[in-house]
Design a protein around this motif. Structure first.
Motif, short mmCIF file in Angstrom:
data_model
loop_
_atom_site.label_atom_id
_atom_site.label_comp_id
_atom_site.label_asym_id
_atom_site.label_seq_id
_atom_site.Cartn_x
_atom_site.Cartn_y
_atom_site.Cartn_z
N CYS A 1 0.85 -1.19 0.00
CA CYS A 1 0.00 0.00 0.00
C CYS A 1 0.89 1.24 0.00
N LYS A 2 0.79 2.03 -1.07
CA LYS A 2 1.62 3.22 -1.18
C LYS A 2 1.17 4.29 -0.19
N GLN A 3 -0.14 4.51 -0.10
CA GLN A 3 -0.71 5.45 0.84
C GLN A 3 -1.84 4.78 1.60
N ILE A 4 -1.85 4.93 2.92
CA ILE A 4 -2.89 4.32 3.73
C ILE A 4 -4.15 5.18 3.66
N PRO A 5 -5.26 4.63 3.16
CA PRO A 5 -6.50 5.41 3.09
C PRO A 5 -7.02 5.78 4.48
N LYS A 6 -7.84 6.82 4.53
CA LYS A 6 -8.45 7.23 5.79
C LYS A 6 -9.34 6.12 6.33
N ARG A 7 -9.42 6.05 7.65
CA ARG A 7 -10.24 5.09 8.38
C ARG A 7 -9.63 3.70 8.45
N LEU A 8 -8.49 3.49 7.79
CA LEU A 8 -7.84 2.19 7.89
C LEU A 8 -6.72 2.25 8.92
N GLU A 9 -6.78 1.32 9.87
CA GLU A 9 -5.68 1.16 10.82
C GLU A 9 -4.64 0.25 10.16
N HIS A 10 -3.38 0.41 10.57
CA HIS A 10 -2.34 -0.37 9.90
C HIS A 10 -1.11 -0.56 10.78
N LYS A 11 -0.39 -1.62 10.49
CA LYS A 11 0.94 -1.85 11.04
C LYS A 11 1.81 -2.39 9.91
N ILE A 12 3.05 -1.95 9.86
CA ILE A 12 3.98 -2.54 8.89
C ILE A 12 4.24 -3.97 9.31
N PHE A 13 3.98 -4.89 8.39
CA PHE A 13 4.22 -6.30 8.67
C PHE A 13 5.59 -6.72 8.14
N LEU A 14 5.85 -6.51 6.85
CA LEU A 14 7.13 -6.85 6.24
C LEU A 14 7.67 -5.65 5.49
N GLN A 15 8.97 -5.46 5.58
CA GLN A 15 9.64 -4.42 4.81
C GLN A 15 10.55 -5.12 3.80
N GLN A 16 10.09 -5.15 2.55
CA GLN A 16 10.73 -5.97 1.52
C GLN A 16 11.60 -5.11 0.60
N THR A 17 12.83 -5.57 0.39
CA THR A 17 13.71 -4.95 -0.59
C THR A 17 13.60 -5.73 -1.90
N TYR A 18 13.33 -5.03 -2.98
CA TYR A 18 13.21 -5.65 -4.30
C TYR A 18 14.54 -5.57 -5.04
N GLY A 19 14.97 -6.72 -5.55
CA GLY A 19 16.17 -6.78 -6.37
C GLY A 19 15.80 -7.08 -7.81
N LEU A 20 16.77 -6.90 -8.71
CA LEU A 20 16.55 -7.14 -10.14
C LEU A 20 17.14 -8.50 -10.50
N PHE A 21 16.37 -9.30 -11.27
CA PHE A 21 16.78 -10.67 -11.58
C PHE A 21 16.46 -11.01 -13.04
N CYS A 22 17.17 -12.02 -13.53
CA CYS A 22 16.78 -12.64 -14.80
C CYS A 22 16.73 -14.14 -14.58
N GLY A 23 16.10 -14.86 -15.52
CA GLY A 23 15.94 -16.29 -15.37
C GLY A 23 17.00 -17.09 -16.11
N GLN A 24 16.96 -18.39 -15.93
CA GLN A 24 18.00 -19.28 -16.46
C GLN A 24 18.01 -19.34 -17.99
N TYR A 25 16.94 -18.90 -18.65
CA TYR A 25 16.90 -18.93 -20.12
C TYR A 25 17.17 -17.55 -20.74
N HIS A 26 17.54 -16.58 -19.90
CA HIS A 26 17.80 -15.24 -20.41
C HIS A 26 19.26 -15.13 -20.82
N ASP A 27 19.53 -14.25 -21.80
CA ASP A 27 20.91 -14.08 -22.30
C ASP A 27 21.88 -13.56 -21.25
N LEU A 28 21.38 -12.84 -20.25
CA LEU A 28 22.26 -12.29 -19.22
C LEU A 28 22.55 -13.27 -18.09
#
Length: 325
Positions: free
Chosen positions: A159-186
């Motif tokens: 959730c980029k922005q928490i809407p009004k009236r919604l309570e929230h707690k951060i559950f996971l803080q995920q770092t995204y990395g860049l990947f390619c698969g085993q059939y990719h040229d890189l």
């Protein structure tokens, strides 16, 4: 004889057994009367009625002597067993009344990778076996919308922005990395720079759009000058990974979720080493929703559970060394 025994059991007054049990324990009619808060006459009558039902003398009294006959010993043993079972039944019924009963509906983003999360469900079910759990997997944008409409107990979503009236707690803080698969040229190239990636096509999440929950990935591509296009996308984690492995393009996934894929050769890590962006997975619930006892129990339990663990520990593939009992 069998018919006679059936007749006795059908008309046996269990209150007489209880009176007999007290007489035998007190070894006195008068003491039993005091214990039961009745007259001695009432106790003596109850004893006679019980002896009449069995057709046997159960107690012998000679002056100061008081003892059970062989039949009396049998009745005492049976009475002890019966009232022990009744006491256990009362305890079980009391425990059953204390157990929360009901149903919860939790909406979750696809493929939450967390041993702490898995441990919660094990702990919750053990503590509340009579609460029925329904988990629905859907895109984060849909989860937020439904929670806003009070259509579910709670949600776990990006959730980029928490809407009004919604309570929230951060559950996971995920770092995204860049990947390619085993059939990719890189795949397998270890001397790559960011410049080597700029022309590559992308596999993306459908929420990877400006203004949506994963828009930092779009911002990253624009800021770094990528000229490739998004050639495949899905709202589901597993399908995005499948397309990456198949070589459709390069793409982003949460770093903690792909360790096994890297070790087993399905994916290859690409620059930048520090990752692309960080995105928070929130635990969300509506502050004004009317809740059942089961829903209140779940919300309290989940919040208490995750607060036991620091944010980095919640991403581990095995449970940190903190008891969940």
């Amino acid at each position: 004889m069998k018919d006679k025994n059936h007749r006795i059991s059908d008309r046996l007054d269990w209150n007489l057994l209880r009176t007999f049990l007290v007489i035998a324990r007190e070894k006195s009619i008068s003491s039993a009367a005091v214990k039961l808060h009745v007259t001695q006459s009432a106790v003596s009558q109850a004893l006679r009625r019980l002896e009449d039902q069995f057709g046997r003398r159960l107690i012998e009294r000679h002056h100061s002597r008081f003892y059970l006959t062989a039949a009396g010993e049998e009745v005492l043993a049976a009475a002890d067993t019966i009232y022990g079972n009744v006491a256990q039944l009362a305890s079980n019924v009391s425990d059953a009344e204390e157990q929360t009963v009901g149903r919860i509906n939790v909406l979750v983003a696809s493929r939450i990778h967390s041993a702490v999360y898995d441990a919660f469900w094990a702990k919750f079910h053990k503590a509340h076996p009579r609460i029925e759990v329904e988990l629905e997997v859907m895109p984060s944008s849909e989860i937020v919308k439904i929670i806003q409409q009070k259509g579910a107990t709670a949600g776990i979503a990006l959730c980029k922005q928490i809407p009004k009236r919604l309570e929230h707690k951060i559950f996971l803080q995920q770092t995204y990395g860049l990947f390619c698969g085993q059939y990719h040229d890189l795949y397998g190239k270890s001397d790559l720079t960011m410049e080597d990636l700029l022309g590559e096509n992308f596999v993306s999440f459908t929420s990877d759009a400006l203004g949506d929950s994963l828009s930092p990935l779009t911002i990253f591509r624009d800021q770094r000058g990528f000229s490739g296009t998004v050639v495949a996308s899905s709202s589901q984690y597993d399908e995005v990974k499948r397309l990456l492995v198949a070589g459709f393009g390069i793409g982003c996934l949460p770093e903690h979720s792909v360790q096994a894929d890297l070790e087993e050769g399905r994916l290859w890590r690409l620059p930048p080493d520090e990752g692309v962006c960080t995105a928070n997975l929130y635990f969300l619930w509506h502050e004004d929703a009317q809740r059942t006892a089961a829903e209140r129990t779940f919300l309290d339990a989940f919040k208490a559970h995750i607060e036991t663990y620091p944010l980095p520990h919640r991403l581990l593939a095995t449970l940190p060394a903190i008891s969940v009992e």
